[in-house]
Design a protein around this motif. Sequence first.
Motif: not given
Length: 392
Positions: A173-177
């Motif tokens: 899960e890549k953090v986008l914001r």
Amino acid sequence: MAAPSQLQQATYDAIVIGAGIQGSFAAYHLAQRRRNTLLLEQFILPHSRGSSHGQSRITRSAYPRARYAHMMPDSFHLWQRLEAEAGTSLYRRTGLVVLGPAGDPELEGCRRSLGTDQVLDATVLARRFPGLRLHAGEVAVWDGTGGVLFADRALRAVQDVFRRHGGTLRDGEKVLRIEPGAVLTVTTTTGVYQAPRLIIAAGAWTGALVAPLGLRLPLQPLRINVCYWREKEPGSPSAGGASPCFMALGLSQAPHGVYGLPALEYPGLVKVCYHHGSPTDPEERDRLPPGTPHPDVALLSSFISSYLPGLEPRPAVVETCLYTNTPDEDFILDRHPKFSNIIIGAGFSGHGFKLAPVVGKLLCELSLGEEPSHSTAPFTITRFPSVLRAAL
């Protein structure tokens, strides 16, 4: 990426971004305090993209800088506690030899940190450790507490105990914001999560994560060549498994220092590395043009010929790792200057693994508004000028 209506949503007491060794220990300490904690990792675990993979790291009491030497007894204790909780061995005591020119300031700092005068001259060193060679004007300091941390095993152990205490680990899960506020919102590729406190310990990706929060941290990711060297006579006491760890400081030909560990990852191959590398983008670190020079490997070949004659002078295996350095090579452990419920742990500069249990505890304490158990004054963000941008 999932459509907004499909995103998972949940609320936690705390969120930690980055499941390397520092972030994992921060989450572990929060879970120990019965805080419902989410640990986010952008890559599928296990992975080798960051700074916490591989089988071995040096641990030691000898430290040139007193601030770290004062943390090491606590760190040894916390590693032992994790071993007991996980029911597995995470450390092999080998001892550590610190060698360099007599009177070198860093070498003297290591000697003072040990509180003893265990200085070995060339004759004593050759008798005890025939694989290491000193030269005229050089001495060695002996640290009997030094040894090898089993890095991959340690990372798994701290994450397993974290989950056993009720923590949630979500990888891939890549953090986008990140949206600041009394309750923060973190949006990833598959979820939207909220919590009143956030710890960012994302290694080489930390700079990109905090830039939208108005911070320009002076973090420089470095691509490190991790080199393994074949013993000329496998199993010889002059080279491999019975040898101590070592560090070489103050050498003119290796200004950033050289370190080595006994054969562990690969039978008959001793790990010897230069404590520095080349600037890189963490997303591009493996995309090197053919024929790219490796001056550090040449430096190590020369060092091995001179100091470790029991090893072949050309590396048998070369792997890569990342350091994320600050200009002064001290850590960043601090609250965001504007958003006090965002805590940042970064810039471990290639010497953070051994201290991860203490770093995680400090990040946990900062996030809970507690007085840190060790002074964080040397690790403030504001020691660097112009880090806070005028507007978000």
